[in-house]
Design a protein around this motif. Structure first.
Motif, mmCIF file in Angstrom:
data_model
loop_
_atom_site.group_PDB
_atom_site.id
_atom_site.type_symbol
_atom_site.label_atom_id
_atom_site.label_comp_id
_atom_site.label_asym_id
_atom_site.label_seq_id
_atom_site.Cartn_x
_atom_site.Cartn_y
_atom_site.Cartn_z
ATOM 1 N N GLU A 42 -0.486 3.607 12.746
ATOM 2 C CA GLU A 42 0.483 4.046 11.753
ATOM 3 C C GLU A 42 0.615 3.037 10.613
ATOM 4 O O GLU A 42 0.794 3.417 9.465
ATOM 5 N N ALA A 43 0.511 1.744 10.904
ATOM 6 C CA ALA A 43 0.561 0.716 9.858
ATOM 7 C C ALA A 43 -0.612 0.875 8.891
ATOM 8 O O ALA A 43 -0.457 0.706 7.674
ATOM 9 N N GLN A 44 -1.784 1.215 9.422
ATOM 10 C CA GLN A 44 -2.946 1.450 8.560
ATOM 11 C C GLN A 44 -2.746 2.698 7.691
ATOM 12 O O GLN A 44 -3.151 2.727 6.526
ATOM 13 N N ASP A 119 -1.245 -8.488 13.844
ATOM 14 C CA ASP A 119 -2.373 -8.110 12.992
ATOM 15 C C ASP A 119 -2.102 -8.374 11.512
ATOM 16 O O ASP A 119 -2.962 -8.148 10.672
ATOM 17 N N GLY A 120 -0.869 -8.801 11.174
ATOM 18 C CA GLY A 120 -0.512 -9.105 9.793
ATOM 19 C C GLY A 120 0.156 -7.967 9.046
ATOM 20 O O GLY A 120 0.500 -8.112 7.877
ATOM 21 N N ALA A 121 0.373 -6.818 9.694
ATOM 22 C CA ALA A 121 1.019 -5.670 9.041
ATOM 23 C C ALA A 121 2.530 -5.858 9.061
ATOM 24 O O ALA A 121 3.089 -6.441 9.991
ATOM 25 N N PHE A 122 3.193 -5.377 8.003
ATOM 26 C CA PHE A 122 4.655 -5.417 7.979
ATOM 27 C C PHE A 122 5.211 -4.516 9.068
ATOM 28 O O PHE A 122 4.671 -3.447 9.355
ATOM 29 N N THR A 123 6.317 -4.928 9.656
ATOM 30 C CA THR A 123 6.952 -4.108 10.684
ATOM 31 C C THR A 123 7.801 -2.996 10.071
ATOM 32 O O THR A 123 8.114 -2.016 10.736
ATOM 33 N N ALA A 124 8.173 -3.165 8.804
ATOM 34 C CA ALA A 124 8.927 -2.143 8.082
ATOM 35 C C ALA A 124 8.680 -2.329 6.587
ATOM 36 O O ALA A 124 8.441 -3.434 6.122
ATOM 37 N N VAL A 125 8.727 -1.230 5.848
ATOM 38 C CA VAL A 125 8.491 -1.249 4.403
ATOM 39 C C VAL A 125 9.462 -0.269 3.751
ATOM 40 O O VAL A 125 9.715 0.811 4.283
ATOM 41 N N THR A 126 10.004 -0.664 2.602
ATOM 42 C CA THR A 126 10.756 0.280 1.774
ATOM 43 C C THR A 126 9.904 0.588 0.557
ATOM 44 O O THR A 126 9.461 -0.327 -0.151
ATOM 45 N N LEU A 127 9.665 1.869 0.325
ATOM 46 C CA LEU A 127 8.859 2.328 -0.796
ATOM 47 C C LEU A 127 9.776 3.029 -1.790
ATOM 48 O O LEU A 127 10.449 3.998 -1.440
ATOM 49 N N ASP A 128 9.835 2.511 -3.024
ATOM 50 C CA ASP A 128 10.628 3.110 -4.100
ATOM 51 C C ASP A 128 9.683 3.629 -5.168
ATOM 52 O O ASP A 128 8.853 2.872 -5.679
ATOM 53 N N LEU A 129 9.817 4.905 -5.496
ATOM 54 C CA LEU A 129 8.982 5.541 -6.517
ATOM 55 C C LEU A 129 9.866 6.125 -7.608
ATOM 56 O O LEU A 129 10.907 6.721 -7.317
ATOM 57 N N MET A 130 9.444 5.953 -8.862
ATOM 58 C CA MET A 130 10.138 6.556 -10.002
ATOM 59 C C MET A 130 9.138 7.452 -10.712
ATOM 60 O O MET A 130 8.083 6.994 -11.157
ATOM 61 N N PHE A 131 9.460 8.736 -10.794
ATOM 62 C CA PHE A 131 8.636 9.714 -11.483
ATOM 63 C C PHE A 131 9.332 10.116 -12.775
ATOM 64 O O PHE A 131 10.548 10.301 -12.791
ATOM 65 N N THR A 132 8.575 10.274 -13.859
ATOM 66 C CA THR A 132 9.116 10.737 -15.136
ATOM 67 C C THR A 132 8.432 12.039 -15.512
ATOM 68 O O THR A 132 7.200 12.122 -15.490
#
Length: 149
Positions: A42-44, A119-132
């Motif tokens: 899932e991290a990949q 393995d060096g993967a983040f255990t959690a990530v917040t993804l912020d996207l701005m669409f125009t």
């Protein structure tokens, strides 16, 4: 004559020039996801999703035979909201016209601390996207029954 023209056209001069209409800005839409992969696979997948968004928000550069370069517009996005019960568009949520991804932020420390797997993967990530949106809205767009924005 001035009064007759105002009656016929249904308009009158704006006596308050400081509040004069200057136009409509394109709408922006922000989306934020907290993503917590449960394992390396899932991290990949998360890494591939982040790369895909980053890739499609950037322009391409094309070279012609004369040695000139041209920037090609980035990818566009058509966003819709689906009712999971019916599989159809949700008519209660406003429509979004075709957009460009104008801002992307990836926070690898959403909990305030640096945390990675072995393995060096983040255990959690917040993804912020701005669409125009790419079109300016008008009354004509709002009255289009098939694609109401």
């Amino acid at each position: 004559t001035k009064d007759a023209a105002q009656i016929v056209t249904g308009t009158s001069p704006n006596t308050y020039s400081e509040v004069m209409f200057k136009g409509v800005n394109n709408r922006s839409h922000a989306f934020s996801w907290n993503i917590v992969p449960r394992n390396l696979k899932e991290a990949q997948i998360v890494k591939a999703i982040l790369h895909r968004f980053k890739y499609h928000m950037l322009p391409d550069i094309k070279l012609d035979t004369a040695g000139s370069s041209w920037m090609v517009h980035p990818s566009t996005f058509d966003i819709s909201f689906i009712d999971l019960r019916t599989g159809q568009s949700n008519n209660w949520i406003h429509r979004i016209s075709t957009c460009a991804l104008t801002q992307l932020t990836v926070n690898g420390t959403p909990n305030g601390e640096y945390s990675i797997t072995k393995d060096g993967a983040f255990t959690a990530v917040t993804l912020d996207l701005m669409f125009t949106e790419l079109i300016q809205l008008s009354k004509t767009n709002m009255n289009n029954k098939e694609k109401q924005f």
